[in-house]
Design a protein around this motif. Sequence first.
Motif, short mmCIF file in Angstrom:
data_model
loop_
_atom_site.label_atom_id
_atom_site.label_comp_id
_atom_site.label_asym_id
_atom_site.label_seq_id
_atom_site.Cartn_x
_atom_site.Cartn_y
_atom_site.Cartn_z
N VAL A 159 -42.98 38.74 -42.06
CA VAL A 159 -43.84 37.90 -41.24
C VAL A 159 -43.54 36.42 -41.43
N GLN A 160 -43.10 36.04 -42.65
CA GLN A 160 -42.78 34.64 -42.87
C GLN A 160 -41.70 34.13 -41.92
N ASN A 161 -40.83 35.04 -41.47
CA ASN A 161 -39.74 34.64 -40.60
C ASN A 161 -40.12 34.58 -39.13
N TYR A 162 -41.36 34.92 -38.80
CA TYR A 162 -41.79 34.81 -37.41
C TYR A 162 -41.89 33.32 -37.03
N PRO A 163 -41.70 32.99 -35.78
CA PRO A 163 -41.80 31.59 -35.36
C PRO A 163 -43.25 31.13 -35.30
N ASP A 164 -43.45 29.81 -35.34
CA ASP A 164 -44.79 29.23 -35.22
C ASP A 164 -44.77 28.22 -34.07
N SER A 165 -45.78 28.26 -33.23
CA SER A 165 -45.80 27.45 -32.02
C SER A 165 -46.66 26.20 -32.13
N ARG A 166 -47.26 25.93 -33.31
CA ARG A 166 -48.17 24.79 -33.42
C ARG A 166 -47.46 23.46 -33.62
N LYS A 167 -46.16 23.50 -33.88
CA LYS A 167 -45.33 22.29 -34.03
C LYS A 167 -45.88 21.33 -35.09
N LEU A 168 -46.27 21.90 -36.22
CA LEU A 168 -46.77 21.11 -37.35
C LEU A 168 -45.99 21.48 -38.60
N ALA A 169 -45.15 20.56 -39.05
CA ALA A 169 -44.42 20.78 -40.29
C ALA A 169 -45.38 20.68 -41.47
N ILE A 170 -45.03 21.33 -42.57
CA ILE A 170 -45.83 21.28 -43.80
C ILE A 170 -45.03 20.53 -44.86
N ASP A 171 -45.62 19.47 -45.40
CA ASP A 171 -44.90 18.63 -46.36
C ASP A 171 -44.60 19.34 -47.67
N LYS A 172 -45.56 20.11 -48.15
CA LYS A 172 -45.37 20.85 -49.40
C LYS A 172 -46.03 22.22 -49.27
N VAL A 173 -45.26 23.26 -49.51
CA VAL A 173 -45.81 24.60 -49.56
C VAL A 173 -45.12 25.35 -50.69
N GLY A 174 -45.88 26.12 -51.44
CA GLY A 174 -45.27 26.83 -52.57
C GLY A 174 -46.32 27.43 -53.47
N ILE A 175 -46.08 27.38 -54.77
CA ILE A 175 -46.99 27.99 -55.74
C ILE A 175 -47.41 26.95 -56.77
N LYS A 176 -48.61 27.15 -57.33
CA LYS A 176 -49.15 26.25 -58.34
C LYS A 176 -49.56 27.03 -59.58
N SER A 177 -49.49 26.34 -60.71
CA SER A 177 -50.07 26.83 -61.97
C SER A 177 -49.50 28.16 -62.42
N ILE A 178 -48.18 28.32 -62.29
CA ILE A 178 -47.54 29.50 -62.86
C ILE A 178 -46.93 29.09 -64.20
N ARG A 179 -47.17 29.88 -65.24
CA ARG A 179 -46.72 29.51 -66.59
C ARG A 179 -45.43 30.22 -66.95
N HIS A 180 -44.60 29.50 -67.70
CA HIS A 180 -43.31 30.04 -68.09
C HIS A 180 -42.86 29.35 -69.38
N PRO A 181 -42.16 30.06 -70.27
CA PRO A 181 -41.66 29.43 -71.50
C PRO A 181 -40.64 28.32 -71.18
N VAL A 182 -40.71 27.26 -71.97
CA VAL A 182 -39.74 26.17 -71.84
C VAL A 182 -39.25 25.75 -73.21
N ARG A 183 -38.09 25.12 -73.21
CA ARG A 183 -37.48 24.61 -74.43
C ARG A 183 -37.21 23.12 -74.24
N VAL A 184 -37.71 22.31 -75.18
CA VAL A 184 -37.59 20.86 -75.07
C VAL A 184 -36.97 20.31 -76.34
N ALA A 185 -35.88 19.57 -76.18
CA ALA A 185 -35.24 18.92 -77.34
C ALA A 185 -36.02 17.66 -77.71
N ASP A 186 -36.18 17.41 -79.01
CA ASP A 186 -36.85 16.18 -79.42
C ASP A 186 -35.83 15.18 -79.95
#
Length: 279
Positions: free
Chosen positions: A24-51
Amino acid sequence: MSTTCDAVCHTAAPCPTKDAIPDVQNYPDSRKLAIDKVGIKSIRHPVRVADKNGGVQHTIASFNMYVYLPHHFKGTHMSRFVEILNSYEREISVENFEDMLRQMVKRLEAESGHVEMNFPYFINKKAPVSGVESMIDYDVTFIGEIKDGEYIQTIKVVVPVTSLCPCSKKISDYGAHNQRSHITIAARTNTFVWIEDIVRMAEDNASCELYGLLKRPDEKYVTERAYDNPKFVEDIVRDVAATLNADDRIDAYVVESENFESIHNHSAYALIERDKKAS
């Protein structure tokens, strides 16, 4: 006997049949309104940071991941954001942060992308007189953007400090009210900058820095240090901004100071924002 669906796909792929799963994401949209930011928030994942001392910190980061969506697309593929995170197996590092962002933009066929990686960062500090060591945590966010193929990186650090009111000191026969404050620096950099360097810029311009553990001689020192170095929120942001202005690694910044007042039921606040390349 073939079966068709009513949806019109914008791709060259065959129209889904009753036995296929429609995208369904690949269906066209006729409202002619681009979205500046779309995605996911607040997903946690391990990270490694050098000090800066040569060590490595293993921690958990919260990710916000977005792309630009043109007006003719109905939706983006949310699962691909998670796939990208998990493609790095156990941990993401600061060193491969840009690579992850570029991969995200490519996988989602986007013109631009934005990733925020927020995590706690710990610095081992020695008390000023006794030298006793303790850890202080800082709230750190790495922000990466891809625009027109260009990578833009920003580091944001919230630094807790002490501030002492110059007015209170001036008008009082003895003592002065002080408070814990947060200095927030968001710096757009043109090269790698250590988290410790950003922290030091804030702490050097406060009335006094904070420590996790203090003995009595240390407590005497930090109390008198703050009393001898009174600052309004206006003083703090101006002094930090002057430090950032003098650092060639910094292209642009936002510096904020919030004092959690000890004699008021509100905070005092100040902000300076500057794009050094535009001036």
